[in-house]
Design a protein around this motif. Structure first.
Motif, PDB file in Angstrom:
ATOM      1  N   ASP A 172       0.933  -1.141  -0.004  1.00 27.26           N
ATOM      2  CA  ASP A 172      -0.244   0.016   0.106  1.00 27.26           C
ATOM      3  C   ASP A 172       1.096   1.041  -0.091  1.00 27.26           C
ATOM      4  N   LYS A 173       0.311   2.183  -0.546  1.00 30.38           N
ATOM      5  CA  LYS A 173       1.108   3.727  -0.724  1.00 30.38           C
ATOM      6  C   LYS A 173       2.018   4.115   0.418  1.00 30.38           C
ATOM      7  N   MET A 204      -0.250  10.429  -1.122  1.00 33.61           N
ATOM      8  CA  MET A 204      -1.508   9.835  -1.252  1.00 33.61           C
ATOM      9  C   MET A 204      -2.531  10.586  -2.088  1.00 33.61           C
ATOM     10  N   ALA A 205      -2.199  11.957  -2.102  1.00 37.79           N
ATOM     11  CA  ALA A 205      -3.267  12.521  -2.967  1.00 37.79           C
ATOM     12  C   ALA A 205      -3.019  12.626  -4.544  1.00 37.79           C
ATOM     13  N   ASP A 206      -1.783  12.136  -4.913  1.00 37.16           N
ATOM     14  CA  ASP A 206      -1.104  12.166  -6.150  1.00 37.16           C
ATOM     15  C   ASP A 206      -1.597  10.866  -7.051  1.00 37.16           C
ATOM     16  N   SER A 207      -2.420  10.996  -7.713  1.00 35.71           N
ATOM     17  CA  SER A 207      -3.222   9.900  -8.765  1.00 35.71           C
ATOM     18  C   SER A 207      -2.409   9.623 -10.100  1.00 35.71           C
ATOM     19  N   ARG A 208      -1.364  10.444 -10.243  1.00 33.40           N
ATOM     20  CA  ARG A 208      -0.650  10.275 -11.681  1.00 33.40           C
ATOM     21  C   ARG A 208      -0.062   8.968 -11.583  1.00 33.40           C
ATOM     22  N   PRO A 209      -0.011   8.241 -12.753  1.00 31.97           N
ATOM     23  CA  PRO A 209       0.591   7.052 -12.909  1.00 31.97           C
ATOM     24  C   PRO A 209       2.173   6.968 -12.773  1.00 31.97           C
ATOM     25  N   ALA A 237       3.556   8.555 -10.208  1.00 26.21           N
ATOM     26  CA  ALA A 237       3.606   9.494  -8.705  1.00 26.21           C
ATOM     27  C   ALA A 237       4.986   8.780  -7.909  1.00 26.21           C
ATOM     28  N   TYR A 238       4.794   7.607  -8.256  1.00 28.56           N
ATOM     29  CA  TYR A 238       6.083   6.825  -7.321  1.00 28.56           C
ATOM     30  C   TYR A 238       7.133   7.472  -7.738  1.00 28.56           C
TER      31      TYR A 238
END
Length: 768
Positions: A182-183, A208-213, A215-216
């Protein structure tokens, strides 16, 4: 509550031992269709036969040598009509006949050795002989080749080439990879692995708010760009370089090698290539037009123990310093136990005693003596050859050195003699027992020394980074893999020789090694490859099937779980409480330590005879800046498996002991952090639930579950009811950080205990 935590640790530890002992014998693996000498046969011969029939001529029995095919096929010295190996015919091969013999006078290994071959090992040898008894050069001594990336699973799982190799091996072993963690847990893992510090709440919220593919991957780049990356990467290298703040031996005087440590941090942050990083440390003083930064880098090979005691024999200790450098070179850069050839030919690996001293010759020409000066004066902080760092240096080329005072700063570095010192084979390793004179050279089995290279440390560096050298890239890639996955692809990261572990993923190791070289030995790029992989990002959850199939997680079907390094545990406590002073570099500091440790183990002379704890901001520096006195290393760090820096160490032990729980419950640094964080939270306008939630997120780096939050709130209420004013006064005075003003002491002491409980959660200090 603390006592219960302690009991839980004890019970967990006992259960682990019981489960380990109760685990059934692993089912013997099937015999492969094609037998590999390297992966199937040599490990058996190495364990059971080479001690008497291997490369060590002095220990060889019956004139039989089994590690060389030509010798193994020869007629036996004691029975010319027989041969140890007859290709294709196990039934007439003396090796096979002896290992299956029921006659205790003939069976091999002999009964007196307490060694015995399993039925599977015997079957492997039989089939190998049937297939022609072919030998292969030891895998680690063959230059790596970039194997084709497996296509299997390319559309099923994975982010890069690492995952293709890992997935192929998992399929082979009947395993499937875990889903991604999990993130919240993934962010903590990444932050601790790349910077050695926990993520801030702001970082958590942002991620947690970054939904871009991507982001990680963006977060990976952010962490790699932080100056804390260099500090985290330096810790492993300080172990390799046996960096410490004292000379070692009985007097154990103070030394000023910390500017070299500042350089290591700086080098990692500016992403100096591994080739230059190592070359400067081995031979920076020999580079054309060498500057002071390159000269400072050579402090790497002056970090060894140095005596200051009267009455010692100069040459004996000088030779011991050279020996230390030689052994470090083998272990750190070659993954090769060259030290085993110090007194005689290596018993298992193809390096003779003569070759050991040929390598020794590269380090035998330094302008140093066995002992110089006396205890007490500033001139003893560094030993000749040395470098003086001026104020102008600090303003210019050495601007990364954090010098906080006006004292003269000197560092021990490397420097060649004007003439060449003769080097001899030392009979039985005795410093004055000179045998044959030798010239600088390298083990020929690894790679013969190119005559075009200068016969000095610079030439040795060129040999080390020769594209045909089979070990250099493999060894460092493996060390880095170990840093991020818990164990190397070769688990024995300091031994790639014949007694070392075989790689679990040989094609992956070779692919990464070649790729590392092809991309100019770029360390940050290699780190990013590892941490963006799906292999790294897996959950640590383990299924019963995976635990039974691969209990040691060799095949990487889950993330590793182990406690953070000692320095990082301290850093997590300081950072999460807001106490951490983020200053980079500078002299080492002396935080809290139990009284009397130094005084009980000292000669009573020198600056380090009495432990004088530091004050103020020095108490809150990162763990890597804690002063390391070799004879009495920092106790809390030692309990969490930190190196005492006596010798080169490429791999730390990972233990779990009740003492670790006692440290987390009782260490003044942890209690002080709990007190300070409690005080700061009580100054905020928020509910008790919000305060506990924020503390939990700051420390564990995730949002607590409803159940966890309920337990902690109940505990807080019980503490409010049970703590009395005198006890509260005592608790909030732990540590030297100023008391928090205008807060209720009962509330602070109660919340302090809640926070201390959170610090004592296994998850807090465990990579998971």
């Amino acid at each position: 509550m603390q006592f219960k935590s302690f009991i839980i640790v004890i019970v967990s530890y006992a259960c682990a031992i019981v489960l380990s002992s109760c685990r059934g014998e692993e089912q013997e693996a099937e015999i492969p269709l094609q037998i590999s000498y390297n992966f199937d046969i040599r490990p058996i011969l190495s364990d059971k036969c080479f001690a008497c029939h291997g490369p060590d001529e002095n220990k060889r029995e019956a004139g039989l040598r089994l590690d060389v095919r030509e010798d193994a096929l020869k007629a036996l010295k004691e029975n010319p009509s027989a041969h140890a190996l007859v290709a294709g015919k196990p039934e007439v091969s003396e090796l096979y006949k002896r290992i299956v013999s029921q006659d205790t006078a003939l069976v091999m290994p002999p009964v007196s050795s307490n060694l015995k071959l399993s039925s599977r090992e015997i079957a492997l040898i039989e089939k190998w002989i049937e297939q022609g008894a072919e030998y292969e050069k030891h895998w680690a001594f063959v230059a790596p080749v970039k194997a084709p990336v497996p296509s299997q699973g390319a559309s099923e799982w994975g982010n890069n080439e690492i995952d293709r190799f890992v997935f192929a091996k998992q399929k082979e072993k009947g395993l499937t990879p875990n889903p991604e963690a999990d993130k919240e847990r993934l962010l903590k893992r990444l932050a601790m692995d790349v910077t050695g510090l926990p993520p801030t709440i702001e970082m958590m919220d942002e991620f947690m708010a970054d939904s871009r593919p991507d982001a990680y991957e963006r977060m990976v780049d952010e962490f790699l760009a932080l100056p804390t990356y260099g500090e985290r990467m330096a810790i492993h290298w300080l172990d390799v370089a046996r960096y410490a703040d004292s000379h070692g031996y009985q007097d154990d005087g103070y030394r000023t090698q910390w500017p070299w440590r500042d350089w290591v941090i700086y080098a990692f942050n500016k992403n100096l290539s591994y080739k230059d990083f190592v070359t400067w440390q081995l031979a920076g003083d020999l580079l054309p037009n060498a500057n002071k930064e390159q000269l400072l880098a050579t402090g790497f090979n002056r970090n060894h123990k140095i005596t200051e005691e009267g009455g010692v024999i100069q040459e004996e200790y000088r030779v011991s310093y050279v020996t230390d450098r030689n052994d470090l070179f083998g272990k750190a850069f070659l993954g090769f136990t060259v030290e085993c050839a110090h007194c005689h030919d290596h018993k298992y690996d193809p390096i003779s005693q003569k070759e050991y001293y040929e390598l020794f010759a590269f380090f035998n020409n330094i302008k140093e003596v066995g002992i110089e000066s006396v205890i007490g004066g500033p001139e003893t902080y560094a030993k000749k050859p040395l470098m003086r760092i001026t104020d102008q240096d600090l303003e210019e080329i050495l601007s990364f050195v954090n010098k906080p005072d006006t004292n003269q700063l000197i560092v021990s570095v490397m420097g060649e003699l004007d003439s060449t010192r003769a080097t001899y084979v030392l009979n039985r390793g005795v410093y004055d027992a000179h045998g044959e004179q030798v010239q600088p050279g390298t083990p020929k089995t690894i790679l013969p020394f190119d005559p075009a290279y200068p016969k000095n440390r610079l030439g040795l560096s060129k040999w080390l980074f020769d594209s045909k050298n089979p070990l250099t890239a493999r060894v460092y890639v493996n060390q880095l893999w170990q840093e991020f996955f818990g164990k190397g692809l070769v688990e024995s990261s300091g031994d790639f020789g014949m007694q070392g572990d075989l790689p679990t993923h040989p094609h992956l190791l070779d692919w990464l090694a070649v790729d590392f070289m092809e991309h100019d030995w770029d360390i940050k790029r290699l780190v990013k490859q590892m941490v963006v992989s799906a292999t790294y990002r897996q959950s640590a959850t383990v299924s019963p099937k995976a635990l039974q199939t691969d209990p040691e997680n060799f095949y990487l079907a889950r993330s590793a779980r182990y406690h953070f390094d000692a320095e990082h545990i301290r850093d997590l406590v300081l950072a999460s409480s807001g106490l951490l002073v983020p200053t980079i570099g500078g002299p080492s500091v002396k935080p809290y330590q139990p009284a009397g440790l130094w005084e009980g183990a000292t000669s009573g002379r020198g600056l380090l005879s009495i432990y004088e704890q530091d004050k103020g901001s020095k108490l809150y520096r990162r763990g890597m800046y804690t002063l390391i006195k070799r004879t009495v290393p920092p106790p809390t760090m030692a309990i969490f498996d930190a190196s005492n820096r006596d010798l080169c160490e490429v791999k730390r032990l990972k233990t779990n002991t009740p003492l670790q729980a006692l440290v987390m419950m009782n260490d003044p640094a942890v209690l002080e952090a709990s007190r300070v964080l409690a005080g700061r939270l009580l100054q905020e306008k928020s509910t008790t639930e919000q305060k506990i939630t924020k503390a939990f997120r700051s420390i564990v780096c995730r949002t607590p579950t409803e159940k966890e939050l309920g337990i902690l709130q109940t505990y807080y209420q019980k503490q409010l009811e049970s703590i009395r004013a005198p006890q509260a006064q005592q608790l909030v005075r732990i540590g030297e950080f100023p008391l928090t003003k205008q807060v209720d002491l009962i509330q602070q002491a109660s919340l302090m205990r809640v926070i201390n409980t959170i610090y004592n959660l296994e998850e807090t200090i465990t990579k998971s």
